[in-house]
Motif scaffolding. Structure first.
Motif, PDB file in Angstrom:
ATOM      1  N   ASP A  76      -6.603  15.945  -5.860  1.00  0.00           N
ATOM      2  CA  ASP A  76      -6.616  14.779  -6.749  1.00  0.00           C
ATOM      3  C   ASP A  76      -5.589  13.735  -6.335  1.00  0.00           C
ATOM      4  O   ASP A  76      -4.972  13.108  -7.201  1.00  0.00           O
ATOM      5  CB  ASP A  76      -6.281  15.196  -8.186  1.00  0.00           C
ATOM      6  N   GLY A  77      -5.351  13.611  -5.048  1.00  0.00           N
ATOM      7  CA  GLY A  77      -4.385  12.630  -4.588  1.00  0.00           C
ATOM      8  C   GLY A  77      -2.942  13.096  -4.654  1.00  0.00           C
ATOM      9  O   GLY A  77      -2.061  12.460  -4.094  1.00  0.00           O
ATOM     10  N   LYS A  78      -2.690  14.227  -5.338  1.00  0.00           N
ATOM     11  CA  LYS A  78      -1.322  14.739  -5.455  1.00  0.00           C
ATOM     12  C   LYS A  78      -0.989  15.574  -4.225  1.00  0.00           C
ATOM     13  O   LYS A  78      -1.781  16.409  -3.802  1.00  0.00           O
ATOM     14  CB  LYS A  78      -1.205  15.623  -6.708  1.00  0.00           C
ATOM     15  N   ASP A  79       0.193  15.351  -3.694  1.00  0.00           N
ATOM     16  CA  ASP A  79       0.604  16.119  -2.520  1.00  0.00           C
ATOM     17  C   ASP A  79       0.987  17.540  -2.947  1.00  0.00           C
ATOM     18  O   ASP A  79       1.963  17.727  -3.659  1.00  0.00           O
ATOM     19  CB  ASP A  79       1.808  15.421  -1.860  1.00  0.00           C
ATOM     20  N   ILE A  80       0.207  18.508  -2.516  1.00  0.00           N
ATOM     21  CA  ILE A  80       0.488  19.891  -2.904  1.00  0.00           C
ATOM     22  C   ILE A  80       0.928  20.723  -1.692  1.00  0.00           C
ATOM     23  O   ILE A  80       0.974  21.953  -1.764  1.00  0.00           O
ATOM     24  CB  ILE A  80      -0.739  20.552  -3.569  1.00  0.00           C
ATOM     25  N   MET A 137     -17.392   5.215  -1.789  1.00  0.00           N
ATOM     26  CA  MET A 137     -17.235   6.635  -2.118  1.00  0.00           C
ATOM     27  C   MET A 137     -15.982   6.830  -2.959  1.00  0.00           C
ATOM     28  O   MET A 137     -14.952   6.213  -2.736  1.00  0.00           O
ATOM     29  CB  MET A 137     -17.140   7.443  -0.831  1.00  0.00           C
ATOM     30  N   SER A 138     -16.063   7.669  -3.958  1.00  0.00           N
ATOM     31  CA  SER A 138     -14.892   7.920  -4.800  1.00  0.00           C
ATOM     32  C   SER A 138     -13.862   8.731  -4.016  1.00  0.00           C
ATOM     33  O   SER A 138     -14.152   9.270  -2.962  1.00  0.00           O
ATOM     34  CB  SER A 138     -15.316   8.687  -6.052  1.00  0.00           C
ATOM     35  N   ASP A 139     -12.646   8.780  -4.564  1.00  0.00           N
ATOM     36  CA  ASP A 139     -11.592   9.515  -3.876  1.00  0.00           C
ATOM     37  C   ASP A 139     -11.950  10.992  -3.803  1.00  0.00           C
ATOM     38  O   ASP A 139     -12.500  11.546  -4.748  1.00  0.00           O
ATOM     39  CB  ASP A 139     -10.262   9.358  -4.643  1.00  0.00           C
ATOM     40  N   PRO A 140     -11.615  11.625  -2.698  1.00  0.00           N
ATOM     41  CA  PRO A 140     -11.918  13.051  -2.575  1.00  0.00           C
ATOM     42  C   PRO A 140     -11.075  13.875  -3.546  1.00  0.00           C
ATOM     43  O   PRO A 140      -9.938  13.480  -3.852  1.00  0.00           O
ATOM     44  CB  PRO A 140     -11.555  13.371  -1.131  1.00  0.00           C
ATOM     45  N   ILE A 141     -11.627  14.985  -4.025  1.00  0.00           N
ATOM     46  CA  ILE A 141     -10.846  15.860  -4.911  1.00  0.00           C
ATOM     47  C   ILE A 141      -9.810  16.621  -4.093  1.00  0.00           C
ATOM     48  O   ILE A 141      -8.700  16.878  -4.538  1.00  0.00           O
ATOM     49  CB  ILE A 141     -11.767  16.812  -5.699  1.00  0.00           C
ATOM     50  N   LEU A 142     -10.211  16.940  -2.850  1.00  0.00           N
ATOM     51  CA  LEU A 142      -9.308  17.684  -1.969  1.00  0.00           C
ATOM     52  C   LEU A 142      -9.300  17.015  -0.611  1.00  0.00           C
ATOM     53  O   LEU A 142     -10.372  16.683  -0.084  1.00  0.00           O
ATOM     54  CB  LEU A 142      -9.802  19.130  -1.831  1.00  0.00           C
ATOM     55  N   SER A 143      -8.132  16.795  -0.074  1.00  0.00           N
ATOM     56  CA  SER A 143      -8.110  16.269   1.284  1.00  0.00           C
ATOM     57  C   SER A 143      -7.033  16.945   2.120  1.00  0.00           C
ATOM     58  O   SER A 143      -5.968  17.306   1.629  1.00  0.00           O
ATOM     59  CB  SER A 143      -7.918  14.751   1.287  1.00  0.00           C
ATOM     60  N   VAL A 144      -7.396  17.143   3.369  1.00  0.00           N
ATOM     61  CA  VAL A 144      -6.488  17.722   4.346  1.00  0.00           C
ATOM     62  C   VAL A 144      -6.202  16.595   5.320  1.00  0.00           C
ATOM     63  O   VAL A 144      -7.133  15.996   5.856  1.00  0.00           O
ATOM     64  CB  VAL A 144      -7.170  18.903   5.066  1.00  0.00           C
ATOM     65  N   GLU A 145      -4.933  16.253   5.513  1.00  0.00           N
ATOM     66  CA  GLU A 145      -4.594  15.083   6.314  1.00  0.00           C
ATOM     67  C   GLU A 145      -3.788  15.467   7.549  1.00  0.00           C
ATOM     68  O   GLU A 145      -2.659  15.918   7.438  1.00  0.00           O
ATOM     69  CB  GLU A 145      -3.815  14.078   5.457  1.00  0.00           C
TER      70      GLU A 145
END
Lengths: 236, 292
Positions: A65-69, A1-9
């Protein structure tokens, strides 16, 4: 699976001493439609608040996009293409319909869609463009709130209870608009109390219970899951 | 009689310019900024300093004073209001801290200039007198009225027609909704203070130019009149502040004509009292900033 566009960790959100959200992780694949369902007060809106920057999580991270926002202010997230359609629509009633739309395009002036594109998509708004937005019906206001988000050409749209308080016919219309948004390649995160409706539209679902994720998986499986059926879907 | 009315209009235009900046901040942010009169006084002193020490010509004086006022406004917001935002008592606390900011500014002026009034150079502005339809008006009065009108109409245009104005009206109605659609609320807040204080400081230098001098009590003399104007016009209403400023100027002039100049100071408060009793919302109370 490709990297998620948005992730909540593993996000935690608390208001004073009350823990609203505990250790919630969500992955949203690009182009996907993810539903977040649960009872009133389960923490759905708090999760969205953390995602769009209205609430600062106590710990955990939000990535686009992997960037910490996680620490970005809301307007910067909007500029990056992460746009919320808030619960209760939050349209600006004293501004006209057209002004509400222009406000939505405010952050992404160069890449924004045109007003006329939005009027094509939402013909009902075109007729009312110079009226104050408070003159619209609830369903029309919901359409305006969605159009106001879409005019910014978002990459991810977060919809918070878009069907709340609407007549069944309007609910159908809202869901057909969501399908339309989705078909243009925009990623959608849908928060709903209407769990059945939301899970039918979604690919992936998360079920929140008292601030934690109780179940998650492909939406079609959740629709069959005995615990989920019993608690949220009932007998049709 | 007509002459008195004309004088009333000139004075009223300064009242209106003072009041419109104050009411702008209230209308958009719900802040009562009690440092506005100190900013007004500061504008006068900056103007005198520029004219006496740097020979700045008058056409350049106004933009520089406005710029200094805008900077002071940003500083005011940053120090007296923003640190308090989000608190339960943010509005009341902001009111108190703005009093402190204003007091500090006046104390700094006192330290720099002492108690002596400071004057513009006597030849700074041509003391020209015109006769228009039997009225005697000075060039300074015409400049005052013209500039005040241009600035006030400009502000109304900005609020109703520009993207910044749209964002301001969005913040006025619902800051969270404004945030959600991507408005940078922090920047709009700072911009509102900058505009408000720029207008206030220009009003201050205009009054000082008309008087030829200023002392640190300049703001105190107009502060209460200004507040009367704001309430008369309806808190938060831009058109109301404009109209009420002129009405008050005229009312003062008429009082001086028919009674005695000692009654003048009472006019503002008599009018204020009457409005509060008869129409507490103010003359234009229903027309808020966001509907300009």
């Amino acid at each position: 699976m490709s990297d998620p566009i948005l992730s909540v960790e593993s996000v935690h959100v608390s208001y004073g001493r009350v823990n609203a959200v505990r250790d919630v992780s969500i992955e949203v694949p690009e182009g996907g439609l993810v539903a977040l369902v649960g009872a009133n007060g389960a923490g759905k809106s708090s999760v969205l608040g953390a995602v769009c920057g209205l609430v600062r999580p106590k710990s955990g991270a939000v990535r686009l996009d992997g960037k910490d926002i996680t620490r970005w202010p809301t307007h910067r997230r909007v500029g990056a293409g992460l746009v919320l359609v808030p619960e209760g629509r939050q349209i600006l009633g004293t501004l006209t319909v057209a002004e509400n739309l222009r406000l939505g395009a405010h952050r992404r002036r160069r890449s924004a869609a045109s007003e006329s594109e939005m009027y094509e998509l939402f013909p009902v708004l075109a007729e009312r463009r110079s009226l104050p937005a408070s003159a619209l019906s609830g369903g029309e206001q919901q359409m305006l709130a969605i159009a106001r988000a879409m005019i910014a050409r978002p990459r991810v749209v977060l919809l918070d209870e878009p069907s709340m308080g609407l007549a069944p016919k309007m609910v159908d219309e809202v869901f057909s608009v969501i399908e339309k948004i989705r078909s243009t390649g925009v990623t959608v995160v849908l928060v709903e109390q209407n769990a059945r409706r939301a899970l039918r539209a979604a690919d992936t679902g998360y079920v929140l219970e008292t601030g934690e994720i109780a179940h998650s998986g492909p939406a079609s499986e959740l629709l069959e899951h005995p615990r989920v059926v019993e608690a949220y879907l009932g007998v049709e | 009689m007509l002459q008195q009315l004309a004088n009333g209009v000139f004075a009223g235009s300064i009242y209106a310019l003072f009041a419109i900046g104050f009411t702008l901040v209230f209308g958009i942010l719900r802040h009562l900024n009690l440092a506005h009169a100190a900013i007004f006084t500061g504008g006068a002193f900056v103007g005198i300093e520029l004219a006496t020490r740097f020979d700045v010509p008058i056409w350049l004086l106004f933009p520089i004073v406005a710029g200094a006022g805008a900077l002071a406004g940003v500083l005011l917001e940053r120090t007296a209001f923003r640190p308090l935002s989000g608190r339960d008592d943010e509005h009341f606390a902001g009111l108190i801290s703005s009093v402190a900011f204003g007091g500090l500014l006046i104390a700094l002026l006192h330290a720099r200039y002492g108690t002596e009034p400071q004057s513009f150079p006597s030849s700074y502005f041509p003391n020209r007198l015109y006769e228009i339809a039997g009225l005697r008006v000075t060039l300074m009065q015409l400049v005052t009225l013209g500039l005040a009108l241009v600035l006030m109409l400009g502000l109304a245009w900005l609020v109703s027609k520009t993207p910044l104005g749209r964002a301001m009206r969005a913040v006025a109605e619902n800051p969270t909704a404004a945030k959600v659609v991507g408005v940078n609320v922090t920047r709009v807040t700072a911009g509102t203070y900058a505009l408000s204080s720029a207008l206030g400081s220009v009003a201050g230098v205009l009054l000082a130019l008309n008087l030829g001098q200023a002392n640190r009590g300049l703001g105190a003399s107009i502060e209460l009149i200004g507040f009367a104007v704001i309430i008369l016009g309806g808190l938060g209403s831009l058109w109301g502040a404009m109209a009420a400023g002129l009405i008050l100027g005229l009312a003062e002039a008429l009082t001086v004509t028919y009674f005695d100049s000692t009654w003048r100071g009472m006019v503002a408060f008599a009018l204020l009292f009457a409005v509060l009793v008869i129409r507490p919302k103010g003359l234009f109370g229903h027309v808020k900033v966001r509907e300009v």
